[in-house]
Design a protein around this motif. Structure first.
Motif, PDB file in Angstrom:
ATOM      1  N   TYR A  74       0.787  -1.234   0.000  1.00 58.48           N
ATOM      2  CA  TYR A  74       0.000   0.000   0.000  1.00 58.48           C
ATOM      3  C   TYR A  74       0.821   1.287   0.000  1.00 58.48           C
ATOM      4  N   GLN A  75       2.120   1.183  -0.014  1.00 62.40           N
ATOM      5  CA  GLN A  75       2.975   2.369   0.017  1.00 62.40           C
ATOM      6  C   GLN A  75       2.648   3.325  -1.129  1.00 62.40           C
ATOM      7  N   GLY A  76       2.466   2.800  -2.312  1.00 60.36           N
ATOM      8  CA  GLY A  76       2.171   3.625  -3.477  1.00 60.36           C
ATOM      9  C   GLY A  76       0.814   4.312  -3.414  1.00 60.36           C
ATOM     10  N   LYS A  77      -0.046   3.839  -2.511  1.00 59.58           N
ATOM     11  CA  LYS A  77      -1.381   4.445  -2.351  1.00 59.58           C
ATOM     12  C   LYS A  77      -1.428   5.420  -1.186  1.00 59.58           C
ATOM     13  N   GLY A  78      -0.286   5.547  -0.465  1.00 61.87           N
ATOM     14  CA  GLY A  78      -0.239   6.535   0.610  1.00 61.87           C
ATOM     15  C   GLY A  78      -0.083   5.992   2.012  1.00 61.87           C
ATOM     16  N   LEU A  79       0.245   4.709   2.175  1.00 62.56           N
ATOM     17  CA  LEU A  79       0.455   4.155   3.514  1.00 62.56           C
ATOM     18  C   LEU A  79       1.927   4.262   3.892  1.00 62.56           C
ATOM     19  N   VAL A  80       2.180   4.646   5.120  1.00 57.41           N
ATOM     20  CA  VAL A  80       3.526   4.570   5.677  1.00 57.41           C
ATOM     21  C   VAL A  80       3.424   3.844   7.015  1.00 57.41           C
ATOM     22  N   VAL A  81       4.347   2.927   7.239  1.00 50.70           N
ATOM     23  CA  VAL A  81       4.443   2.209   8.510  1.00 50.70           C
ATOM     24  C   VAL A  81       5.623   2.806   9.259  1.00 50.70           C
ATOM     25  N   LEU A  82       5.424   3.121  10.527  1.00 47.09           N
ATOM     26  CA  LEU A  82       6.493   3.653  11.367  1.00 47.09           C
ATOM     27  C   LEU A  82       6.753   2.667  12.501  1.00 47.09           C
ATOM     28  N   GLY A  83       7.936   2.088  12.529  1.00 47.09           N
ATOM     29  CA  GLY A  83       8.318   1.171  13.592  1.00 47.09           C
ATOM     30  C   GLY A  83       9.099   1.903  14.671  1.00 47.09           C
ATOM     31  N   ILE A  84       8.656   1.729  15.917  1.00 43.80           N
ATOM     32  CA  ILE A  84       9.311   2.402  17.035  1.00 43.80           C
ATOM     33  C   ILE A  84       9.622   1.363  18.113  1.00 43.80           C
ATOM     34  N   PRO A  85      10.885   0.957  18.212  1.00 41.29           N
ATOM     35  CA  PRO A  85      11.272  -0.037  19.209  1.00 41.29           C
ATOM     36  C   PRO A  85      11.098   0.489  20.636  1.00 41.29           C
ATOM     37  N   ALA A  86      10.680  -0.411  21.510  1.00 40.34           N
ATOM     38  CA  ALA A  86      10.533  -0.084  22.922  1.00 40.34           C
ATOM     39  C   ALA A  86      10.867  -1.330  23.738  1.00 40.34           C
ATOM     40  N   ASN A  87      11.415  -1.117  24.895  1.00 43.56           N
ATOM     41  CA  ASN A  87      11.813  -2.217  25.770  1.00 43.56           C
ATOM     42  C   ASN A  87      10.861  -2.322  26.967  1.00 43.56           C
ATOM     43  N   ASP A  88       9.671  -1.781  26.837  1.00 41.07           N
ATOM     44  CA  ASP A  88       8.736  -1.685  27.957  1.00 41.07           C
ATOM     45  C   ASP A  88       8.101  -3.005  28.371  1.00 41.07           C
ATOM     46  N   PHE A  89       7.924  -3.905  27.447  1.00 43.96           N
ATOM     47  CA  PHE A  89       7.144  -5.113  27.720  1.00 43.96           C
ATOM     48  C   PHE A  89       8.046  -6.341  27.687  1.00 43.96           C
ATOM     49  N   GLY A  90       8.290  -6.912  28.851  1.00 42.69           N
ATOM     50  CA  GLY A  90       9.092  -8.126  28.941  1.00 42.69           C
ATOM     51  C   GLY A  90      10.554  -7.912  28.609  1.00 42.69           C
TER      52      GLY A  90
END
Length: 178
Positions: A74-90
């Motif tokens: 879906y990138q070409g249709k306007g979707l962007v995924v943002l990955g944000i690492p976190a160490n909060d859970f386990g």
């Protein structure tokens, strides 16, 4: 009569200001996973944005593959995924930013934007605090997803909702169409 006119004007200006600001959720700056210039999230205004708190040593880590597939589809249709690492859970994201980047590229071919690991509790980070306030739903584990539509509306999806699940794909398609 004058008072009524002034109140009407004030309300109209307030509504216009809200509309002009568009997606206030994207008024944040994040640092990329690998050293580089800070990224103004406002550059994604007008797009559909999927924000995901990620971790490398989690039972949900294979979702990176699905997130990448969703992004490519879906990138070409306007979707962007943002990955944000976190160490909060386990404590499932102990690696350095460089280690996380290498892991994501080598194991899942991640090409969507990834940002540096959060050093504050996820609920205290300004972006996540805004998303939580907007949805009333805080991440309960890694791979919680927030889908932000083009107008700033947000839908939250818990960790067990796979990136390729019909419910998330339909929500992405509806947001892209809207």
């Amino acid at each position: 009569m004058k008072k009524m006119f002034e109140l009407t004007c004030a309300l109209a200006l307030s509504m216009l200001a809200g509309a002009a600001s568009g997606n206030d959720l994207l008024q944040h700056t994040l640092n990329p996973l690998l050293p580089g210039k800070p990224v103004q999230l406002s550059q994604y205004a007008g797009k559909v944005v999927l924000v995901v708190n990620v971790a490398s040593k989690c039972g949900y880590t294979p979702q990176y593959e699905g997130l990448e597939a969703l992004y490519k589809r879906y990138q070409g249709k306007g979707l962007v995924v943002l990955g944000i690492p976190a160490n909060d859970f386990g404590a499932q994201e102990r690696g350095s930013n460089k280690e996380i980047a290498e892991f994501c590229k080598a194991n899942f071919g991640v090409s969507f934007p990834m940002f540096e690991k959060l050093e504050v509790p996820i609920g205290k980070h300004p972006l996540f605090a805004s998303l939580i306030a907007k949805t009333g739903k805080a991440p309960q584990w890694n791979f919680h997803k927030y889908l932000i539509d083009r107008k700033g509306g947000v839908t939250a999806f818990p960790s067990d909702v796979e990136p390729q699940s019909p419910v998330l794909v339909k929500a992405v398609e509806a947001a892209l169409a809207g």
